[in-house]
Structure formats: structure tokens, C-alpha cells
Motif scaffolding. Structure first.
Motif, PDB file in Angstrom:
ATOM      1  N   VAL A 413      78.065  29.485   5.159  1.00 55.05           N
ATOM      2  CA  VAL A 413      77.056  30.489   5.481  1.00 55.05           C
ATOM      3  C   VAL A 413      77.723  31.776   5.948  1.00 55.05           C
ATOM      4  N   ILE A 414      76.925  32.805   6.044  1.00 52.02           N
ATOM      5  CA  ILE A 414      77.365  34.062   6.649  1.00 52.02           C
ATOM      6  C   ILE A 414      76.968  34.020   8.118  1.00 52.02           C
ATOM      7  N   GLU A 415      77.946  33.975   9.023  1.00 53.10           N
ATOM      8  CA  GLU A 415      77.621  33.994  10.451  1.00 53.10           C
ATOM      9  C   GLU A 415      77.848  35.394  11.002  1.00 53.10           C
ATOM     10  N   LEU A 416      76.809  35.965  11.593  1.00 53.96           N
ATOM     11  CA  LEU A 416      76.894  37.327  12.116  1.00 53.96           C
ATOM     12  C   LEU A 416      77.672  37.343  13.418  1.00 53.96           C
ATOM     13  N   ARG A 417      78.433  38.401  13.583  1.00 50.86           N
ATOM     14  CA  ARG A 417      79.146  38.635  14.831  1.00 50.86           C
ATOM     15  C   ARG A 417      78.543  39.866  15.499  1.00 50.86           C
ATOM     16  N   ALA A 418      78.333  39.792  16.813  1.00 51.79           N
ATOM     17  CA  ALA A 418      77.648  40.871  17.519  1.00 51.79           C
ATOM     18  C   ALA A 418      78.354  42.210  17.323  1.00 51.79           C
ATOM     19  N   GLU A 419      79.661  42.219  17.448  1.00 51.66           N
ATOM     20  CA  GLU A 419      80.401  43.486  17.340  1.00 51.66           C
ATOM     21  C   GLU A 419      80.235  44.107  15.958  1.00 51.66           C
ATOM     22  N   ASP A 420      80.350  43.281  14.913  1.00 51.23           N
ATOM     23  CA  ASP A 420      80.190  43.801  13.552  1.00 51.23           C
ATOM     24  C   ASP A 420      78.750  44.258  13.304  1.00 51.23           C
ATOM     25  N   TRP A 421      77.805  43.483  13.800  1.00 53.69           N
ATOM     26  CA  TRP A 421      76.397  43.811  13.550  1.00 53.69           C
ATOM     27  C   TRP A 421      76.016  45.125  14.233  1.00 53.69           C
ATOM     28  N   HIS A 422      76.509  45.345  15.444  1.00 55.02           N
ATOM     29  CA  HIS A 422      76.171  46.570  16.172  1.00 55.02           C
ATOM     30  C   HIS A 422      76.773  47.808  15.501  1.00 55.02           C
ATOM     31  N   HIS A 423      77.804  47.629  14.681  1.00 58.11           N
ATOM     32  CA  HIS A 423      78.462  48.761  14.030  1.00 58.11           C
ATOM     33  C   HIS A 423      78.086  48.866  12.546  1.00 58.11           C
ATOM     34  N   ARG A 424      76.958  48.304  12.163  1.00 64.29           N
ATOM     35  CA  ARG A 424      76.490  48.478  10.790  1.00 64.29           C
ATOM     36  C   ARG A 424      76.110  49.943  10.573  1.00 64.29           C
ATOM     37  N   PRO A 425      76.026  50.407   9.324  1.00 59.92           N
ATOM     38  CA  PRO A 425      75.809  51.835   9.047  1.00 59.92           C
ATOM     39  C   PRO A 425      74.531  52.380   9.686  1.00 59.92           C
ATOM     40  N   TRP A 426      74.583  53.691  10.020  1.00 59.35           N
ATOM     41  CA  TRP A 426      73.453  54.323  10.698  1.00 59.35           C
ATOM     42  C   TRP A 426      72.192  54.304   9.843  1.00 59.35           C
ATOM     43  N   TYR A 427      72.357  54.464   8.521  1.00 59.49           N
ATOM     44  CA  TYR A 427      71.178  54.493   7.656  1.00 59.49           C
ATOM     45  C   TYR A 427      70.517  53.119   7.572  1.00 59.49           C
ATOM     46  N   THR A 428      71.306  52.064   7.748  1.00 57.83           N
ATOM     47  CA  THR A 428      70.729  50.721   7.805  1.00 57.83           C
ATOM     48  C   THR A 428      69.889  50.572   9.063  1.00 57.83           C
ATOM     49  N   LYS A 429      70.409  51.006  10.193  1.00 55.02           N
ATOM     50  CA  LYS A 429      69.655  50.945  11.442  1.00 55.02           C
ATOM     51  C   LYS A 429      68.386  51.781  11.357  1.00 55.02           C
ATOM     52  N   LEU A 430      68.491  52.965  10.740  1.00 51.95           N
ATOM     53  CA  LEU A 430      67.319  53.838  10.609  1.00 51.95           C
ATOM     54  C   LEU A 430      66.236  53.163   9.782  1.00 51.95           C
ATOM     55  N   SER A 431      66.627  52.544   8.676  1.00 54.55           N
ATOM     56  CA  SER A 431      65.652  51.844   7.826  1.00 54.55           C
ATOM     57  C   SER A 431      64.971  50.725   8.590  1.00 54.55           C
ATOM     58  N   GLU A 432      65.749  49.998   9.397  1.00 54.36           N
ATOM     59  CA  GLU A 432      65.167  48.909  10.185  1.00 54.36           C
ATOM     60  C   GLU A 432      64.169  49.436  11.208  1.00 54.36           C
ATOM     61  N   HIS A 433      64.501  50.581  11.843  1.00 51.28           N
ATOM     62  CA  HIS A 433      63.584  51.167  12.822  1.00 51.28           C
ATOM     63  C   HIS A 433      62.305  51.666  12.149  1.00 51.28           C
ATOM     64  N   ILE A 434      62.423  52.225  10.966  1.00 47.35           N
ATOM     65  CA  ILE A 434      61.242  52.712  10.252  1.00 47.35           C
ATOM     66  C   ILE A 434      60.300  51.561   9.901  1.00 47.35           C
ATOM     67  N   LEU A 435      60.886  50.430   9.495  1.00 44.91           N
ATOM     68  CA  LEU A 435      60.079  49.287   9.066  1.00 44.91           C
ATOM     69  C   LEU A 435      59.646  48.399  10.229  1.00 44.91           C
ATOM     70  N   ALA A 436      60.245  48.573  11.396  1.00 46.37           N
ATOM     71  CA  ALA A 436      59.958  47.689  12.534  1.00 46.37           C
ATOM     72  C   ALA A 436      58.468  47.581  12.873  1.00 46.37           C
ATOM     73  N   PRO A 437      57.681  48.682  12.842  1.00 47.81           N
ATOM     74  CA  PRO A 437      56.250  48.539  13.164  1.00 47.81           C
ATOM     75  C   PRO A 437      55.499  47.579  12.245  1.00 47.81           C
ATOM     76  N   LEU A 438      56.036  47.309  11.062  1.00 45.23           N
ATOM     77  CA  LEU A 438      55.359  46.410  10.133  1.00 45.23           C
ATOM     78  C   LEU A 438      55.462  44.951  10.566  1.00 45.23           C
ATOM     79  N   ARG A 439      56.307  44.676  11.579  1.00 46.19           N
ATOM     80  CA  ARG A 439      56.468  43.288  12.029  1.00 46.19           C
ATOM     81  C   ARG A 439      55.143  42.717  12.535  1.00 46.19           C
ATOM     82  N   PHE A 440      54.238  43.579  12.991  1.00 47.48           N
ATOM     83  CA  PHE A 440      52.958  43.096  13.499  1.00 47.48           C
ATOM     84  C   PHE A 440      51.999  42.719  12.384  1.00 47.48           C
ATOM     85  N   MET A 441      52.383  42.983  11.129  1.00 50.25           N
ATOM     86  CA  MET A 441      51.544  42.643   9.999  1.00 50.25           C
ATOM     87  C   MET A 441      52.121  41.486   9.188  1.00 50.25           C
TER      88      MET A 441
END
Length: 442
Positions: A413-441
Motif C-alpha cells: 500500500v501507499i502509507e502517508l507520512r505526515a511530513e511529506d503530506w504537509h509539504h504537498r503542492p500549494w495548488y493541491t491544498k487549494l483544490s482541497e480547500h475549495i472542495l472541502a465545503p462539499l463534505r457536508f453533501m
């Protein structure tokens, strides 16, 4: 004199210019304020956010479609598990669709009195037709055959296929919104996401598998067969659903004797009654965990209470491992689930990505004693929305089987590491923040 008058006029004109400018600025501000509308501002903000979400989702769906065209089907690791005895019942786990379908069709062929089958999705393909053919054959022999499938779940299935069930088969195409009045009542938005097969009230199947060749050949899912008195609880659940939403002139009359089983409990979400015990079942079991929590789920979008329970367990030293598909069949759901990973990793939870194929299982086992198998995802649609059904099983023998299956699934499997995950690209984080409100649906 003329020169003096001209000078006086120019001085007056110079003095009046600032005043006019101030008056002009005040006039512009007053007009802007008069035209200002808080409602319009809020509306524009909502439109902007919604547009950003649609654009982001559209880009992800396009990328996913291109990826799927190039995707090759990969074999995934499997394991053979033996049937185990739990009280008066025999339980068999299935992690391979072909083996499961063979067992289900064999049980159908052996039916003597009744067959109850319920599926969220029923594909128009070889597997779908195999089930229809076997059911039609038993209906022709005089066996009472009852079928339920969800209308929304099968929107892309050809109408002709859904109409071609043998007339001797009793059929419900469940509709979430049965009338215009239901539009104003959120309870009627629930889909029938359950997957059940009960034969003669003696043999029952429950789990994540829908009916279709894709699931038999390519998806990693988990299903459970029960043989014994606990099957009657599955039968009761099907009968209750049929008699509530089926034709009033043709209810199922047969009633099975109910039993209290301390080792196997059924939990079913009922949207119409606003009862959602599956989520509470998870939280209670997680809060009791002392050593290990091994959880597999297709869509990890937990609510705050469930997430807090998982984090608290990890922080008190429990080995919490969550297995999710690294690339699921719903790319937007993937990105929404990613927004939870930072919290989980910081709390000490292990996030594992299943890399081989689509992982669709909905299972959990805790402390080598407690397990659950069923239809409910860990998202809001399953937790407080759709009709779902899970079994809760207290058995160290069965939990050992579940742990072996989890170990097989997590070999590569792919096991995530906190340090690597926190340093993922900024545009990936931005996309996640944009889509985050949809979690309630979801």
C-alpha cells in the motif's frame, strides 16, 4: 479694477474646487451606498465559491476520465478464508466477486420457498443477466422471488433491462422522491444503498458488492454469508422495507421468528424515522478500543464526532489504521477525503492507500474481538442519509479472519507520512480547500 476683479474671481474659483471635489466624492459614496445590497453581496460570494467548486470538480473529473481511459486492470492480492462458527451461525467472508457470485447463485438455485434480493446497482451485463436468469428459473418453479433495486443508483442502466424482469418476479424500483410533496422533506431524499440476499430465511448475504461484471472482475470488496438463525434478522429487514415501500396490495405476509443473539447484531439506518445507529455503533466501538482499529472504507468523509473518536483512540496509544482506495471511482470524493488526512496523521493515525484497484469494502475490526461488515460508507450520505445495513459481530475467531484479510490488503500500500503530506503542492491544498465545503453533501 478689471485686473483686481479677475484676480478675485480666480481666487474664489480656486477655493471652490476642493469643496466641489469633496461634494462629488460624497455624492459618489452616497450613490454607492444607496445601491449597496448585502443580499447581492452574499449572493455574489456564494456564486463565486460555487463556480470555483464546479471548475475544480470539472478539472478533476476530466483528469479522471483521461486516467481511466489509460488505466489497465490489475490483479489484487487475495486470500482464502475458512468458514467460522459464531454461536449457532456459520460465517463466510468473501473478498473476490467471482467467488461471491458463484455462492449467491448456488444459494438461489437451492431455494425452496423464498428469495429476497436487494441491490443498490444492478448492471446490464453478463453478471446482471446471470442473476436475472437464475431468479426467473426459480420463480417459474413456484419460489416467491422479491427484488428491490434503487432507481437513482441505476439511472445509467438501460430502461429495457429494468423492465425485462420475469413477470413472476415481484419487483420494486425504489424511488427516493415518490411524490412532489416529498421535495420539502429531506427524509425522502435517502437512497436504498443496501445489498442483501436472503434464501428461505436460512442463508443470507450482506456486504458492499453490487451486481455487475465490473465488481466481480475488477473491484476489491467484502461480503459476508451467514447460515443460521441470525439470517432471519436480515429477512425481517428486507420484509419491513418491502412492506413500507412496496405495493400495498401485495405485502410479504411471512414472518420469521425473531431471536436475540448477543454475538451478532443487525444495525439499519432508517431515514424516514431519522434513526442512524450505524454511526453510533462505530463511535461506541472505537471509544472502547484498547489495542487496534483496522478500518477499510471506500469513501472516508467522517463527521466531527467520528473523526474525534478515531483521533482520541490513536492519541491514547491504539494502533489505528485506515485503508482507503488511493484512486477511487469518485475523484471528487477522493479529494474531499484528503482534507481529513492532515488531522489524522498529526493524531498518529496511519493512512494507507490501496493501490491495486478500487477498494469498495465497508469493514472494521477492533482489538481482535469486535467486527462489522455491511453497506455503510464512512461519509454523511451513509451516516445520516441513505438506507444502510451493517452487522456487528462479537467473535475472536471471526475477528482473526478479518485481521488476516486486512493484513493481505495492506501488504503493498501507499502509507502517508505526515511530513511529506504537509509539504504537498500549494495548488493541491487549494483544490482541497475549495472542495472541502462539499463534505457536508457526501
Amino acid at each position: 479694477m478689471k485686473i483686481q476683479k479677475i484676480g478675485v474671481k480666480m481666487q474664489r474659483r480656486r477655493r471652490s474646487i476642493p469643496t466641489k471635489k469633496i461634494q462629488l466624492n460624497i455624492s459618489v459614496w452616497e450613490r454607492w451606498w444607496q445601491n449597496f445590497s448585502l443580499t447581492r453581496l452574499i449572493r455574489n460570494i456564494i456564486i463565486a465559491i460555487f463556480s470555483a467548486q464546479v471548475l475544480t470538480a470539472g478539472i478533476l473529473l476530466t483528469i479522471s476520465a483521461i486516467r481511466d481511459r489509460k488505466k489497465h486492470l490489475h490483479k489484487f492480492p487475495t486470500i482464502e478464508l475458512k468458514e467460522v462458527q459464531v454461536g449457532a451461525n456459520r460465517l463466510q467472508l468473501y473478498s473476490n466477486g467471482k467467488d461471491l457470485y458463484n455462492a449467491m447463485l448456488e444459494a438461489i438455485d437451492q431455494a425452496e420457498k423464498s428469495i429476497y434480493i436487494e441491490s443498490y446497482i444492478w448492471k446490464d451485463d453478463q453478471a446482471g443477466w446471470d442473476f436475472k436468469t437464475h431468479l426467473a428459473r426459480k420463480a417459474a418453479e413456484g419460489v416467491e422471488v422479491y427484488v428491490i433495486f434503487d432507481m437513482i443508483g441505476n439511472l445509467v442502466v438501460p430502461r429495457q433491462f429494468k423492465k425485462s424482469f420475469d413477470p413472476a418476479i415481484h419487483l420494486i424500483e425504489y424511488q427516493a422522491l415518490g411524490s412532489y410533496q416529498h421535495v420539502i422533506d429531506p427524509r425522502h431524499y435517502a437512497l436504498d444503498h443496501r445489498k442483501l440476499l436472503i434464501v428461505d430465511g436460512k442463508t443470507g448475504f450482506i456486504g458492499g458488492y453490487n451486481i455487475g461484471s465490473l465488481y466481480a472482475d475488477s473491484w476489491r470488496d467484502t461480503h459476508l454469508r451467514i447460515q443460521g438463525p441470525a439470517t432471519t434478522e436480515l429477512a425481517h429487514s428486507f420484509v419491513d422495507f418491502w412492506n413500507r415501500f412496496g405495493p400495498r396490495h401485495h405485502p410479504i405476509q411471512h414472518r420469521y421468528q425473531r431471536r436475540f443473539d448477543p454475538l451478532i447484531n443487525l444495525h439499519g439506518n432508517d431515514a424516514l424515522r431519522l434513526t442512524f445507529p450505524i454511526r453510533d455503533m462505530y463511535i461506541e466501538a472505537i471509544n472502547r478500543a484498547e489495542h487496534s482499529i483496522y478500518l477499510s472504507n471506500a469513501y472516508f468523509v467522517p463527521d466531527g464526532s467520528l473523526l474525534d473518536s478515531l483521533k482520541a483512540a490513536a492519541q491514547r496509544g491504539v494502533d489505528v489504521r485506515i485503508l482507503v482506495p488511493w484512486k477511487s471511482n469518485h475523484v471528487v470524493a477522493d479529494w474531499i477525503s484528503h482534507s481529513y488526512f492532515s488531522e489524522c496523521l498529526d493524531a498518529g493515525i496511519h493512512i494507507l492507500g490501496y493501490r491495486h484497484t478500487m477498494l469498495h469494502a465497508k469493514t472494521c475490526t477492533i482489538d481482535g474481538q469486535w467486527s462489522t461488515v455491511g453497506t455503510a460508507n464512512l461519509d454523511r450520505l451513509s451516516s445520516i442519509g441513505n438506507y444502510e445495513i451493517n452487522l456487528e459481530i462479537y467473535s475472536s475467531d471471526f475477528a482473526q479472519q478479518m485481521e488476516r484479510l486486512f493484513a493481505c490488503d495492506t501488504e503493498d500500500v501507499i502509507e502517508l507520512r505526515a511530513e511529506d503530506w504537509h509539504h504537498r503542492p500549494w495548488y493541491t491544498k487549494l483544490s482541497e480547500h475549495i472542495l472541502a465545503p462539499l463534505r457536508f453533501m457526501m
